[in-house]
Design a protein around this motif. Structure first.
Motif, mmCIF file in Angstrom:
data_model
loop_
_atom_site.group_PDB
_atom_site.id
_atom_site.type_symbol
_atom_site.label_atom_id
_atom_site.label_comp_id
_atom_site.label_asym_id
_atom_site.label_seq_id
_atom_site.Cartn_x
_atom_site.Cartn_y
_atom_site.Cartn_z
ATOM 1 N N SER A 1 0.815 -1.221 0.000
ATOM 2 C CA SER A 1 0.000 0.000 0.000
ATOM 3 C C SER A 1 0.849 1.272 0.000
ATOM 4 O O SER A 1 0.544 2.241 -0.667
ATOM 5 C CB SER A 1 -0.903 0.038 1.235
ATOM 6 O OG SER A 1 -1.473 -1.219 1.456
ATOM 7 N N TYR A 2 1.943 1.238 0.782
ATOM 8 C CA TYR A 2 2.747 2.457 0.954
ATOM 9 C C TYR A 2 3.976 2.509 0.038
ATOM 10 O O TYR A 2 4.882 3.313 0.262
ATOM 11 C CB TYR A 2 3.191 2.593 2.409
ATOM 12 C CG TYR A 2 2.105 3.123 3.321
ATOM 13 C CD1 TYR A 2 1.790 4.479 3.325
ATOM 14 C CD2 TYR A 2 1.392 2.272 4.153
ATOM 15 C CE1 TYR A 2 0.797 4.972 4.153
ATOM 16 C CE2 TYR A 2 0.400 2.761 4.986
ATOM 17 C CZ TYR A 2 0.100 4.114 4.984
ATOM 18 O OH TYR A 2 -0.876 4.606 5.810
ATOM 19 N N THR A 3 3.981 1.649 -0.996
ATOM 20 C CA THR A 3 5.134 1.638 -1.911
ATOM 21 C C THR A 3 5.497 3.050 -2.384
ATOM 22 O O THR A 3 4.644 3.771 -2.909
ATOM 23 C CB THR A 3 4.811 0.756 -3.145
ATOM 24 O OG1 THR A 3 4.662 -0.575 -2.700
ATOM 25 C CG2 THR A 3 5.928 0.825 -4.171
ATOM 26 N N GLY A 4 6.760 3.414 -2.199
ATOM 27 C CA GLY A 4 7.254 4.692 -2.721
ATOM 28 C C GLY A 4 6.605 5.899 -2.064
ATOM 29 O O GLY A 4 6.491 6.961 -2.690
ATOM 30 N N ASN A 5 6.222 5.772 -0.818
ATOM 31 C CA ASN A 5 5.565 6.883 -0.103
ATOM 32 C C ASN A 5 6.398 8.176 -0.203
ATOM 33 O O ASN A 5 7.611 8.159 0.025
ATOM 34 C CB ASN A 5 5.371 6.469 1.362
ATOM 35 C CG ASN A 5 4.947 7.635 2.215
ATOM 36 O OD1 ASN A 5 5.757 8.258 2.872
ATOM 37 N ND2 ASN A 5 3.676 7.943 2.173
ATOM 38 N N PRO A 6 5.758 9.304 -0.569
ATOM 39 C CA PRO A 6 6.505 10.549 -0.792
ATOM 40 C C PRO A 6 7.278 11.041 0.428
ATOM 41 O O PRO A 6 8.354 11.633 0.288
ATOM 42 C CB PRO A 6 5.420 11.563 -1.170
ATOM 43 C CG PRO A 6 4.263 10.747 -1.616
ATOM 44 C CD PRO A 6 4.332 9.443 -0.882
ATOM 45 N N ILE A 7 6.736 10.819 1.625
ATOM 46 C CA ILE A 7 7.419 11.329 2.825
ATOM 47 C C ILE A 7 8.688 10.517 3.087
ATOM 48 O O ILE A 7 9.766 11.076 3.321
ATOM 49 C CB ILE A 7 6.466 11.296 4.038
ATOM 50 C CG1 ILE A 7 5.263 12.211 3.765
ATOM 51 C CG2 ILE A 7 7.179 11.743 5.314
ATOM 52 C CD1 ILE A 7 4.133 12.059 4.758
#
Ligand code: PMP
Length: 457
Positions: free
Chosen positions: A328-334
């Protein structure tokens, strides 16, 4: 925060938090340490009791806690974009991070698949390797070769290729079986390990013959060999020289087997080069990175591979060749922003040279331990230094694991304000790169004291 509220925090934690890698019953006698603030290499508890983070928060931290540059870039990013899914969408931090990782990692690694912890980056490497062979008409390549003493994470695939029994044994009936080859560990505590007097290189070359035989025997059904370049951290900071990696990379190419370099613990200068593979001038087919990737602030991991492997998945949708793995959080911007800020700092000075110097200083400061009757081995690579405690040091006769001698050093460290969490009977140091030379000397002093008292009876 008052003393009472510190005690209350511990009590509430023990009531509901299942702490990782812990026999929770230990906390009936081993105090849980509350921490409310971090700054530089130090962690602060209530009442400002402080601890020097000599293990870099499980090997994640590079430049100290709350580094101002990382903090300020994170604040900016929080005001801009929190998260967007990466399937069908993209965003500046993930694009810039991928470009920069492609630039700084060895050779032709150029394609980045993100996950949110190291174990799942290893899962990606294992799945991608096998899937490559499926897409290339060799579905029978289903096996993996791992080294004795390996550790690649806790999810079932990563745990399967981890041969360290402590973490694996309880689950062994659930796990796929890797081919385990005796590793090139150059410590001397392992039964049948490097005989005293034999050089690291000779030992590694001798051990490599076993790998060559395994490749000859199993290459047709093997997708990849997975290794932790130069240091097998979780199994006790076991160290081995670059020549083994060089020979392994050549042999993998010869036998048509992928090489997966798990640099989750050793990447980002820890060994004294930006990546440990650089010591052997090796470019693996897959490289897994995490921990230091965000400077120790947020969970992010990546599996890098090359264009050739990428192209084996690139086809019309109907071919069914796509890599459909996702989180779900792949490559999260933060988290990607934390990594970008970390790369900014890495570019600011010659960190590899600095790390090598600090490591040498620490090794030198511990030199008196080489004559200690209960020390079997002291070794160093970059800013990782490990000391094996043994019942009979010169004869390398180990202490029974149940004696928990290393834990006594940890307890001593806490009384002096140093966080020195051991691995069994191996006391080790992996401090942040901002540690000062004076702090290095002090840490050595605390550890020497602790080792004296832990081995006195
Ligand atoms: N590989 C190596 C070499 C590691 O040291 C670790 C973590 N200690 C992992 C994989 C797993 O990473 P994570 O804990 O982020 O899942």
């Amino acid at each position: 925060m008052s003393k009472d509220s510190a005690a209350a925090l511990v009590e509430r934690s023990l009531a509901h938090v299942w702490h990782p890698c812990t026999q929770m019953k230990d906390h009936e006698w081993l105090p849980l340490v509350p921490i409310t603030r971090g700054e530089g290499a130090w962690l602060y508890g209530p009442d400002d009791k402080r601890y020097f983070d000599a293990v870099s928060a499980w090997w994640t931290n590079l430049f100290g806690h709350r580094h101002p540059h990382i903090v300020s870039r994170l604040k900016e990013q929080l005001d801009t974009l929190d998260h967007v899914m990466l399937a069908g969408f993209t965003h500046p931090p993930v694009v810039e991070l991928s470009e920069r990782l492609a630039r700084i990692t060895p050779g032709d690694l150029s394609r980045c698949m993100y996950t949110d912890n190291g174990s799942s980056a290893v899962e990606v490497a294992l799945k991608m390797s096998h899937h490559y062979w499926v897409n290339s008409g060799k579905p029978e390549k289903t096996r993996f070769i791992a080294l004795s003493g390996s550790y690649h994470g806790e999810t079932l695939g990563a745990l399967a290729v981890s041969s360290t029994g402590l973490y694996r044994d309880a689950y062994k009936q659930l796990l796929l079986e890797p081919i385990v080859v005796r590793g090139p560990d150059c410590g001397i505590l392992e039964p049948g390990g490097r005989p005293p007097g034999r050089s690291w290189e000779d030992h590694a070359r001798a051990r490599f013959k076993e790998m060559e035989r395994a490749l000859e025997q199993y290459a047709d059904t093997t997708a990849a060999v997975i290794v932790e370049p130069l240091i097998q951290c979780a199994s006790g900071m076991r160290m081995w020289p670059p020549i083994y990696l060089k020979l392994l990379s050549e042999a993998c190419k010869r036998h048509g087997v992928h090489l997966i370099a798990d640099e989750i613990a050793v990447g980002f200068c820890r060994t004294g080069k930006l990546f440990a593979c650089e010591w052997a001038d090796v470019t693996p087919d897959f490289m897994c990175l995490s921990k230091g990737l965000t400077g120790g602030t947020l969970p992010l991991a990546v599996c890098l591979t090359n264009e050739h492997i990428y192209q084996a998945f690139y086809d019309d949708y109907a071919s069914g060749k796509a890599f459909l793995h996702s989180h779900s959080y792949t490559g999260n911007p933060i988290t990607c922003t934390a990594a970008l800020a970390t790369l900014d700092i890495l570019e600011q000075r010659d960190w590899p040279a600095h790390v090598r110097n600090l490591g040498q200083r620490l090794y030198g400061a511990l030199s008196e331990l080489s004559r200690h009757p209960h020390v079997a081995d002291i070794r160093q690579q970059g800013l990782v230094v490990a000391v094996d405690l043994a019942q009979d040091g010169p004869a390398a006769k180990p202490y029974a694991a149940g004696e928990r001698r290393g834990l006594r050093v940890y307890q001593h460290g806490l009384t002096r304000g140093a966080l020195l969490r051991p691995l069994g009977n191996t006391v080790y140091f992996m401090p942040p790169y901002v540690t000062t030379p004076e702090e290095i000397d002090w840490l050595a002093e605390v550890a020497i004291e602790g080792i004296h008292s832990a081995t006195a009876d």
